[in-house]
Write a protein that holds these residues in place. Structure first.
Motif, PDB file in Angstrom:
ATOM      1  N   MET A  27       0.822  -1.221   0.000  1.00  0.00           N
ATOM      2  CA  MET A  27       0.000   0.000   0.000  1.00  0.00           C
ATOM      3  C   MET A  27       0.851   1.264   0.000  1.00  0.00           C
ATOM      4  O   MET A  27       0.319   2.352   0.218  1.00  0.00           O
ATOM      5  CB  MET A  27      -0.954   0.011   1.196  1.00  0.00           C
TER       6      MET A  27
ATOM      7  N   LYS B 233       2.839   4.452   0.982  1.00  0.00           N
ATOM      8  CA  LYS B 233       2.776   5.264   2.196  1.00  0.00           C
ATOM      9  C   LYS B 233       1.364   5.763   2.490  1.00  0.00           C
ATOM     10  O   LYS B 233       0.716   6.347   1.618  1.00  0.00           O
ATOM     11  CB  LYS B 233       3.723   6.463   2.028  1.00  0.00           C
TER      12      LYS B 233
ATOM     13  N   SER C  19      -0.872   7.793   5.840  1.00  0.00           N
ATOM     14  CA  SER C  19      -0.695   8.492   7.112  1.00  0.00           C
ATOM     15  C   SER C  19      -2.010   8.554   7.871  1.00  0.00           C
ATOM     16  O   SER C  19      -3.085   8.602   7.273  1.00  0.00           O
ATOM     17  CB  SER C  19      -0.200   9.922   6.875  1.00  0.00           C
TER      18      SER C  19
ATOM     19  N   VAL D 118      -3.721  10.845  11.056  1.00  0.00           N
ATOM     20  CA  VAL D 118      -3.552  12.082  11.818  1.00  0.00           C
ATOM     21  C   VAL D 118      -4.598  12.149  12.922  1.00  0.00           C
ATOM     22  O   VAL D 118      -5.781  11.899  12.674  1.00  0.00           O
ATOM     23  CB  VAL D 118      -3.711  13.310  10.891  1.00  0.00           C
TER      24      VAL D 118
ATOM     25  N   HIS E  87      -6.265  14.837  15.367  1.00  0.00           N
ATOM     26  CA  HIS E  87      -6.356  16.296  15.474  1.00  0.00           C
ATOM     27  C   HIS E  87      -6.715  16.710  16.896  1.00  0.00           C
ATOM     28  O   HIS E  87      -7.781  16.380  17.391  1.00  0.00           O
ATOM     29  CB  HIS E  87      -7.425  16.836  14.524  1.00  0.00           C
TER      30      HIS E  87
ATOM     31  N   MET F 213     -10.304   6.142  -2.329  1.00  0.00           N
ATOM     32  CA  MET F 213      -8.882   6.116  -1.940  1.00  0.00           C
ATOM     33  C   MET F 213      -8.261   4.721  -2.048  1.00  0.00           C
ATOM     34  O   MET F 213      -7.472   4.316  -1.193  1.00  0.00           O
ATOM     35  CB  MET F 213      -8.690   6.673  -0.527  1.00  0.00           C
TER      36      MET F 213
ATOM     37  N   THR G 230      -6.527   2.229   0.675  1.00  0.00           N
ATOM     38  CA  THR G 230      -6.364   2.934   1.951  1.00  0.00           C
ATOM     39  C   THR G 230      -7.559   2.649   2.849  1.00  0.00           C
ATOM     40  O   THR G 230      -8.699   2.815   2.425  1.00  0.00           O
ATOM     41  CB  THR G 230      -6.276   4.454   1.713  1.00  0.00           C
ATOM     42  N   PRO G 231      -7.316   2.202   4.081  1.00  0.00           N
ATOM     43  CA  PRO G 231      -8.453   1.856   4.935  1.00  0.00           C
ATOM     44  C   PRO G 231      -9.278   3.068   5.330  1.00  0.00           C
ATOM     45  O   PRO G 231      -8.790   3.942   6.028  1.00  0.00           O
ATOM     46  CB  PRO G 231      -7.803   1.199   6.158  1.00  0.00           C
TER      47      PRO G 231
ATOM     48  N   ILE H 151      -2.023  18.666   0.558  1.00  0.00           N
ATOM     49  CA  ILE H 151      -2.458  17.483  -0.213  1.00  0.00           C
ATOM     50  C   ILE H 151      -2.216  17.782  -1.686  1.00  0.00           C
ATOM     51  O   ILE H 151      -2.984  18.484  -2.326  1.00  0.00           O
ATOM     52  CB  ILE H 151      -3.954  17.189   0.050  1.00  0.00           C
TER      53      ILE H 151
ATOM     54  N   THR I  23      -2.180  12.726  -4.259  1.00  0.00           N
ATOM     55  CA  THR I  23      -2.419  12.422  -2.845  1.00  0.00           C
ATOM     56  C   THR I  23      -3.866  12.788  -2.502  1.00  0.00           C
ATOM     57  O   THR I  23      -4.421  13.726  -3.062  1.00  0.00           O
ATOM     58  CB  THR I  23      -1.419  13.214  -1.980  1.00  0.00           C
TER      59      THR I  23
ATOM     60  N   SER J 144     -11.096  13.006   6.159  1.00  0.00           N
ATOM     61  CA  SER J 144     -11.172  13.274   7.601  1.00  0.00           C
ATOM     62  C   SER J 144     -12.525  12.803   8.102  1.00  0.00           C
ATOM     63  O   SER J 144     -13.553  13.081   7.486  1.00  0.00           O
ATOM     64  CB  SER J 144     -11.011  14.764   7.890  1.00  0.00           C
TER      65      SER J 144
ATOM     66  N   LEU K  30     -10.187  12.562  12.989  1.00  0.00           N
ATOM     67  CA  LEU K  30      -8.943  11.938  12.555  1.00  0.00           C
ATOM     68  C   LEU K  30      -8.939  11.874  11.040  1.00  0.00           C
ATOM     69  O   LEU K  30      -9.988  11.897  10.395  1.00  0.00           O
ATOM     70  CB  LEU K  30      -8.735  10.577  13.209  1.00  0.00           C
ATOM     71  N   SER K  31      -7.745  11.857  10.478  1.00  0.00           N
ATOM     72  CA  SER K  31      -7.614  11.890   9.017  1.00  0.00           C
ATOM     73  C   SER K  31      -6.764  10.730   8.530  1.00  0.00           C
ATOM     74  O   SER K  31      -5.869  10.271   9.242  1.00  0.00           O
ATOM     75  CB  SER K  31      -6.952  13.198   8.566  1.00  0.00           C
ATOM     76  N   VAL K  32      -7.066  10.288   7.324  1.00  0.00           N
ATOM     77  CA  VAL K  32      -6.266   9.260   6.671  1.00  0.00           C
ATOM     78  C   VAL K  32      -5.816   9.819   5.329  1.00  0.00           C
ATOM     79  O   VAL K  32      -6.616  10.403   4.593  1.00  0.00           O
ATOM     80  CB  VAL K  32      -7.079   7.973   6.440  1.00  0.00           C
ATOM     81  N   VAL K  33      -4.532   9.665   5.046  1.00  0.00           N
ATOM     82  CA  VAL K  33      -3.957  10.231   3.834  1.00  0.00           C
ATOM     83  C   VAL K  33      -3.355   9.110   2.989  1.00  0.00           C
ATOM     84  O   VAL K  33      -2.630   8.258   3.513  1.00  0.00           O
ATOM     85  CB  VAL K  33      -2.837  11.241   4.189  1.00  0.00           C
ATOM     86  N   GLU K  34      -3.658   9.112   1.700  1.00  0.00           N
ATOM     87  CA  GLU K  34      -3.011   8.195   0.761  1.00  0.00           C
ATOM     88  C   GLU K  34      -2.036   9.007  -0.076  1.00  0.00           C
ATOM     89  O   GLU K  34      -2.433   9.963  -0.738  1.00  0.00           O
ATOM     90  CB  GLU K  34      -4.054   7.546  -0.154  1.00  0.00           C
ATOM     91  N   HIS K  35      -0.758   8.636  -0.001  1.00  0.00           N
ATOM     92  CA  HIS K  35       0.280   9.409  -0.684  1.00  0.00           C
ATOM     93  C   HIS K  35       0.583   8.834  -2.066  1.00  0.00           C
ATOM     94  O   HIS K  35       1.028   7.702  -2.180  1.00  0.00           O
ATOM     95  CB  HIS K  35       1.577   9.388   0.134  1.00  0.00           C
ATOM     96  N   GLN K  36       0.326   9.623  -3.100  1.00  0.00           N
ATOM     97  CA  GLN K  36       0.767   9.324  -4.466  1.00  0.00           C
ATOM     98  C   GLN K  36       0.556   7.871  -4.883  1.00  0.00           C
ATOM     99  O   GLN K  36       1.521   7.168  -5.205  1.00  0.00           O
ATOM    100  CB  GLN K  36       2.265   9.649  -4.594  1.00  0.00           C
TER     101      GLN K  36
END
Lengths: 357, 357
Positions: free
Chosen positions: A328, A330, A332, A334, A336, B170, B173-174, B314, B318, B322, B331-337
């Motif tokens: 998967m 990278k 992240s 977060v 808050h 996404m 990404t979970p 972002i 990406t 949230s 809380l936030s989840v980010v999927e990078h590239q």
């Protein structure tokens, strides 16, 4: 609650009853009906051990407390009273914390005692004591995960019990559970993050031009900064957290003293302004990755990041963990601006996990 | 693989075999041994339906294909060949996609056909067809979740089968699984995010001073921008994604046409520069929250955010979601590239979930 007699009863022993423990107790009370209707369960507290409020334990023969557990509303009121001590004579005990671990009647031990960042004790012994009796354990204390994860994991496996520790990094924000439940067969290759809010707050305030003494005073007022902030400022807290992450997510087998650690104690306002002039921000960054020989390297270091980088936007008590996996890449997570309820939810979520999985 | 005869066999029908389907097939092949050792399972593909490569189905009497499924290596080689058509006569069929859904021998339907953003069809009918036969379904196509989530969820429940859709927002990404597995008893009160990479890329390039025609050319070259980008630019794709999120996370019962939608078609370079002069960045933001009457409001709108806000960081492909809940706040989840493998992993993870939960 019509079918109360059909509910499966789960007994908790709470070690520690500070802010997080109290918020957790409130959350249990508030969700009694939902736990019954969603999971067919009734969660009662049969023991509470504290440093200076006294210890409580059920099983002294009173039928009411044996069925319903400790009166949590009364315990919560007691700690808010001027004396701040437990008063319920039917459950007050002279048993020590270790005696409660070894002898009280409970199903799940909830470890919330203060962290000893140098050894992880006595929390490690508390959890071992529970496993030895075939009891589950939930810990909000990161000491055991930072200092003894592998041996505790193996002991829990052997005993056929659950060991849950979501709260140890970023409160109830799913980090460990995310990896376990949502990233099946994906192998973690790198972990990084900003995990200590005290240093994050100080660096941010220094960048905004505030005076060091003024920052410390306001930080203490807002509850971000401890009376003795050395553990945060010198990076020990961050080192324990990255160790916990790497031990669980990468089976690193590290202890916090093996982290290549540098705190923010030598960072000056001048350093920060010089970095700013180049479009950079200084953050206390935690990182871990696997070396060519298979071992895992961990570091905590003040690190310059671009002002446009996501890491630069992690402000005050917000924190971030980035997890890189083979499948998967990278991602992240977060958290808050958490409050104490988010810590309580971490414990609550872990207890629900033991109950329903 | 010594105990192959003890493995539980799971048969997949793949509808669609484009880039994501091919990457998923490769992932299955690469993880055959791990699936066996971790889950005691063997996953084979017994049907593949495509638009123009031909359709394949097992069960024509050949014992080899009935036990091992379709030869995926050959299917992958075929689609890379100049003709781009399946060639394995032992499994080539004249059955249509709907006939495969209704008659082929499979346990899990994997819906990867192209999205019809206006109706969600025919993907909805494919999944209904699977549920009608008591088969599980995994969808990477967001149409069914955006247009018919409630009815499909209820149908799956009634049939006692699993319905998985992590990939619809996404990639792998979970997001949905995070809420389901790691946020027990927490109620989602708000969802927001940046979910469309085409518009995100265009806005970013405009802000950097690039010309519109040049951006579109480079975006097409890099694969971010479709031949007809209207669905992205006018916000239809983002509207379908926020609808999917709200339908699952907040039981919103919305369809994409109910979203208060505005795309980036009217945003000029002047607007972006004017915002920049005030320290702001324009992003196409998706949001949903519960109204006082209990209904859920959804919007997709170009929105100014502070340059120091996490949302401003972002960039390009990406994306971020949230989630605000009563118990864990935001809380936030980010999927990078992401690349195509991250889409494949979403499908792979859902298939593993059906197998092992």
């Amino acid at each position: 609650m019509g079918n109360e007699k059909n509910l499966k009863v789960w007994k908790l022993a709470l070690l520690g009853f500070g802010n997080a423990g109290q918020a957790f107790a409130k959350m249990l009370l508030d969700h009694e009906e939902e736990i019954a209707s969603n999971y067919g369960a009734k969660v009662i507290v049969t023991a509470i051990a504290t440093g200076r409020r006294g210890n409580l334990v059920c099983g002294s023969g009173s039928e009411a407390t044996d069925a319903e557990g400790i009166d949590l509303r009364r315990a919560l009121a007691d700690v808010k009273s001027p004396a701040g001590k437990f008063t319920d004579e039917t459950v007050l005990t002279s048993m020590t914390t270790m005696e409660i671990v070894a002898q009280a009647d409970y199903d799940i031990l909830v470890e919330m005692t203060p962290l000893n960042i140098q050894t992880g004790q006595p929390a490690i012994d508390h959890i071992r004591g529970a496993f030895r009796r075939g009891k589950h354990a939930v810990t909000a204390n990161k000491g055991p995960i930072a200092w003894a994860y592998r041996s505790l994991r193996d002991m829990a496996k052997e005993a056929g019990v659950r060991f849950c520790y979501e709260t140890t990094v970023m409160d109830g924000t799913p980090v460990f559970n995310l990896a376990e439940h949502t990233l099946r067969l994906a192998k973690v290759t790198e972990v990084s993050g900003i995990l200590n809010s005290t240093t994050n707050f100080i660096l941010e305030e220094l960048a905004a031009g505030a005076e060091y003494e003024d920052i410390m005073r306001r930080g203490r007022e807002r509850g971000f900064i401890e009376a003795d902030p050395a553990m945060d400022i010198e990076g020990y807290d961050a080192a324990a957290k990255i160790t916990a992450l790497l031990n669980v997510l990468m089976d690193a087998g590290l202890t916090p003293d093996q982290v290549d650690r540098k705190g923010i104690e030598d960072i000056t306002e001048g350093d920060i302004q010089e970095a700013a002039s180049r479009g950079k921000v200084i953050k206390l960054l935690c990182r871990g990755w696997r070396n060519a020989d298979g071992t895992v390297h961990a570091s905590v270091q003040p690190t310059e990041v671009d002002r446009s980088d996501m890491l630069a936007s992690i402000d005050s008590t917000t924190s971030i963990v980035s997890i890189t996996t083979d499948l998967m890449k990278k991602l992240s997570v977060v958290e808050h601006q958490p409050e104490i309820e988010q810590t309580a939810y971490g414990i609550f979520g872990d207890v629900l996990r033991v109950i329903c999985e």
